[in-house]
Design an enzyme around this catalytic site. Structure first.
Site, PDB file in Angstrom:
ATOM      1  N   HIS A   1       0.822  -1.212   0.000  1.00  0.00           N
ATOM      2  CA  HIS A   1       0.000   0.000   0.000  1.00  0.00           C
ATOM      3  C   HIS A   1       0.855   1.261   0.000  1.00  0.00           C
ATOM      4  O   HIS A   1       0.692   2.146  -0.822  1.00  0.00           O
ATOM      5  CB  HIS A   1      -0.798   0.062   1.315  1.00  0.00           C
TER       6      HIS A   1
ATOM      7  N   VAL B   1      -6.691   2.195  11.348  1.00  0.00           N
ATOM      8  CA  VAL B   1      -7.071   1.351  10.225  1.00  0.00           C
ATOM      9  C   VAL B   1      -6.550   1.978   8.933  1.00  0.00           C
ATOM     10  O   VAL B   1      -6.619   3.196   8.760  1.00  0.00           O
ATOM     11  CB  VAL B   1      -8.608   1.191  10.164  1.00  0.00           C
ATOM     12  N   GLU B   2      -6.047   1.144   8.053  1.00  0.00           N
ATOM     13  CA  GLU B   2      -5.289   1.643   6.904  1.00  0.00           C
ATOM     14  C   GLU B   2      -6.069   2.575   5.981  1.00  0.00           C
ATOM     15  O   GLU B   2      -5.481   3.375   5.277  1.00  0.00           O
ATOM     16  CB  GLU B   2      -4.722   0.481   6.092  1.00  0.00           C
ATOM     17  N   GLY B   3      -7.397   2.475   5.995  1.00  0.00           N
ATOM     18  CA  GLY B   3      -8.189   3.352   5.146  1.00  0.00           C
ATOM     19  C   GLY B   3      -8.088   4.826   5.541  1.00  0.00           C
ATOM     20  O   GLY B   3      -8.704   5.678   4.899  1.00  0.00           O
ATOM     21  N   GLY B   4      -7.327   5.126   6.585  1.00  0.00           N
ATOM     22  CA  GLY B   4      -7.174   6.517   7.000  1.00  0.00           C
ATOM     23  C   GLY B   4      -7.999   6.855   8.220  1.00  0.00           C
ATOM     24  O   GLY B   4      -8.355   8.015   8.446  1.00  0.00           O
TER      25      GLY B   4
END
Lengths: 322, 262
Positions: free
Chosen positions: A122, B58-61
């Protein structure tokens, strides 16, 4: 363009006829700015803010030989692969989502060698877009070092000129075209995004051509009242297309939630009929409706209303969570 | 994946056991990089019990969300996981917090794990013409490269625990010894492998996998039999405390539809 070629990227930008005027256009005209063989970076992430109108337009215009990049690729990638539009994907992950298991479409196309998958972490891919956005040839990072991902995408371990330590240089990615879906835009291309921003702002600055669909077209005055909320300035953008509910069946933060049952049905059709399940989906949802409105008419209004209510509930802080 | 929802015969399923063991590794004040599924359930469980000031990232921001029970997120990039967060930002910037060193704990899974704690979630077979094309790294490589302590959470099967992974998607101790550091990864490590059979760690010098504890009803030999390479097994292997009724009740309450608990 070879990875990291910031000189060519800058020359392309300078050679482009940029204009400060009207950018509001049709999906058809916006789609014509994409050429066969282009690298198309897709904004949003997984089933969040996927620019479905422009994805459908690329399918309807039968583009070929595309490279697609997106950090988490979802069914838009599958549709384009099955339609034969894609030679390569650049991503960190592809599937519909954990509950649906491995992607049969990805497996069939990559295992047979018809589509090459260039895998990055990512952050690795995110920094490639950011380097592009910054106009520099690469960015140093600590991620991916020691992994086999170093060998499949074009990372280079280099010695830091200051500390001598090994860092990973990831090359700038300058997509030919970015396709994005945002909450609000004006006719000059200024864009607002609500909620998480994914990688859209970096992708927009890195790309040579930027095509945007927006839930709402608002007056320039709205941007002047909230300039701090502008995620992408108008001079970055080449075309703006009005696309209400344009990320369905996925989500658009605060406006509507993903219709997971839509993906249940899509995956069930693949499990049942293989790639023909995708072809039937393309016939019904892509080649069938001639306009955005006709496509919207295919959705059950009660379901759309439910997904809008869910979207409001999930972004309402007054509703207690755990 | 078939066994993770199976009852262990002790009143809880393998996935419940994994969730409880993962939650116990989290501590108050820590920041945890959590993916959807069991890691997120474990993190919320820890926050609802012994770690009320656990910061979930969480990686989605998404920073510090408070999710709605019964509306568990499907992905790391959606409104369900963003509810009542204290910050929403871009994906790249979220991982840069980890690169800077702000993330204490991370969880990852994968299709294969080897004796050095390397994880494969990319391909079975050769990369260019794989026998099985798996989904890919997602955030796993970044998490294992950049977080301070990483836990691999997985079912324990010989086909998963292989001498050498087909592809190192996420580097554990690479080739053992000092090789992780020599590759440029000065920080972070795989602290533990949490499986349905026990807890595994790594030898301080060789960085090879060793058995540290077995779960109730499991023998060290059973763990070895489910591992495709020779494990270091100390003469005295402790047994973990079984999940308590309170832990199981809390965990189950977070996933009433049993989307992730099976």
């Amino acid at each position: 363009m070879k990875p990291g070629d910031f000189i060519v990227a800058r020359q392309r930008l300078e050679a482009k006829r940029r204009h400060a005027g009207e950018k509001l256009t049709s999906a058809q005209d916006a789609g014509r700015l994409v050429k066969d063989g282009d690298h198309v970076a897709v904004g949003g992430c997984l089933f969040s803010r996927t620019p479905m109108l422009l994805v459908r337009e690329l399918l309807r215009q039968q583009r070929r030989g595309l490279t697609l990049s997106r950090n988490l690729m979802c069914f838009e990638g599958e549709l384009l692969m099955v339609a034969g539009a894609v030679d390569q994907i650049v991503t960190s992950w592809q599937g519909i989502g954990l509950p649906w298991g491995l992607s049969r479409v990805l497996r069939e196309h990559v295992e047979s060698g018809r589509v090459r998958m260039e895998e990055w972490s990512h952050l690795g891919l995110g920094l490639r877009y950011r380097a592009g956005a910054m106009g520099v040839p690469f960015l140093p990072t600590l991620t991916m070092l020691g992994s086999d991902l170093m060998d499949v995408g074009g990372s280079r371990p280099i010695a830091c000129p200051f500390t001598g330590e090994t860092v990973n240089a990831v090359p700038a990615l300058f997509p030919d075209v970015a396709i994005l879906h945002v909450h609000r835009a004006d006719r000059h291309g200024n864009c607002q995004i609500d909620g998480y921003t994914h990688m859209d702002a970096d992708i927009a600055r890195a790309a040579s051509t930027v095509l945007v669909t927006a839930e709402e077209i608002v007056d320039e005055e709205e941007f002047r009242h909230h300039p701090d909320r502008t995620a992408i300035p108008g001079f970055v953008v080449d075309a703006v297309v009005h696309a209400p509910l344009g990320a369905m069946p996925g989500e658009c933060y605060g406006l509507y939630e993903t219709d997971f049952e839509h993906f249940d049905r899509y995956v069930a059709a693949i499990n049942d009929k293989g790639m023909d399940g995708v072809r039937e989906y393309l016939d019904r949802w892509v080649y069938g409706p001639a306009t955005h409105q006709e496509w919207l008419n295919l959705f059950d209004p009660a379901t759309v209303e439910r997904q809008r209510r869910f979207g409001r509930e999930l972004t309402n802080p007054e509703v207690a969570g755990v | 994946m078939s066994g993770e929802h199976a009852d262990t015969g002790l009143g809880y399923t393998a996935s419940e056991l994994l969730g409880v063991m993962a939650a116990r590794r989290l501590y108050d004040g820590a920041s945890v990089f959590a993916g959807v599924g069991l890691p997120l359930l474990a993190a919320v469980m820890a926050r609802k019990s012994h770690a009320p000031r656990l910061m979930i990232v969480v990686e989605g921001g998404v920073f510090d969300p408070e999710m709605l029970t019964g509306r568990l997120p499907i992905s790391t990039n959606e409104m369900r996981i963003a509810h009542r967060a204290t910050m929403l930002t871009s994906i790249t910037d979220t991982f840069l917090y980890a690169q800077r060193g702000f993330l204490d704990v991370g969880f990852i899974g994968g299709a294969q794990v080897d004796r050095f704690g390397n994880v494969n979630s990319s391909v079975i077979g050769p990369y260019d013409r794989p026998k099985v094309r798996l989904p890919g790294s997602g955030g796993a490589n970044d998490i294992i490269s950049l977080c301070r302590d990483v836990m691999i959470v997985t079912m324990h099967e010989a086909r998963r625990f292989v001498p050498r992974v087909d592809f190192v998607t996420s580097p554990g101790f690479v080739q053992g010894g000092e090789s992780r550091k020599e590759a440029g990864l000065h920080f972070g490590k795989v602290s533990q492998v949490i499986t349905n059979l026990g807890l595994l760690g790594f030898d301080e010098q060789e960085r090879t996998m060793r058995l540290e504890a077995v779960h109730p009803g499991v023998t060290p030999q059973q763990v070895q039999d489910a591992t495709g390479f020779e494990l270091e097994i100390p003469s005295d292997v402790p047994t973990t405390a079984p999940p308590t009724a309170g832990e199981l009740t809390l965990l189950r309450s977070l996933d009433p539809d049993r989307r992730y608990l099976g």
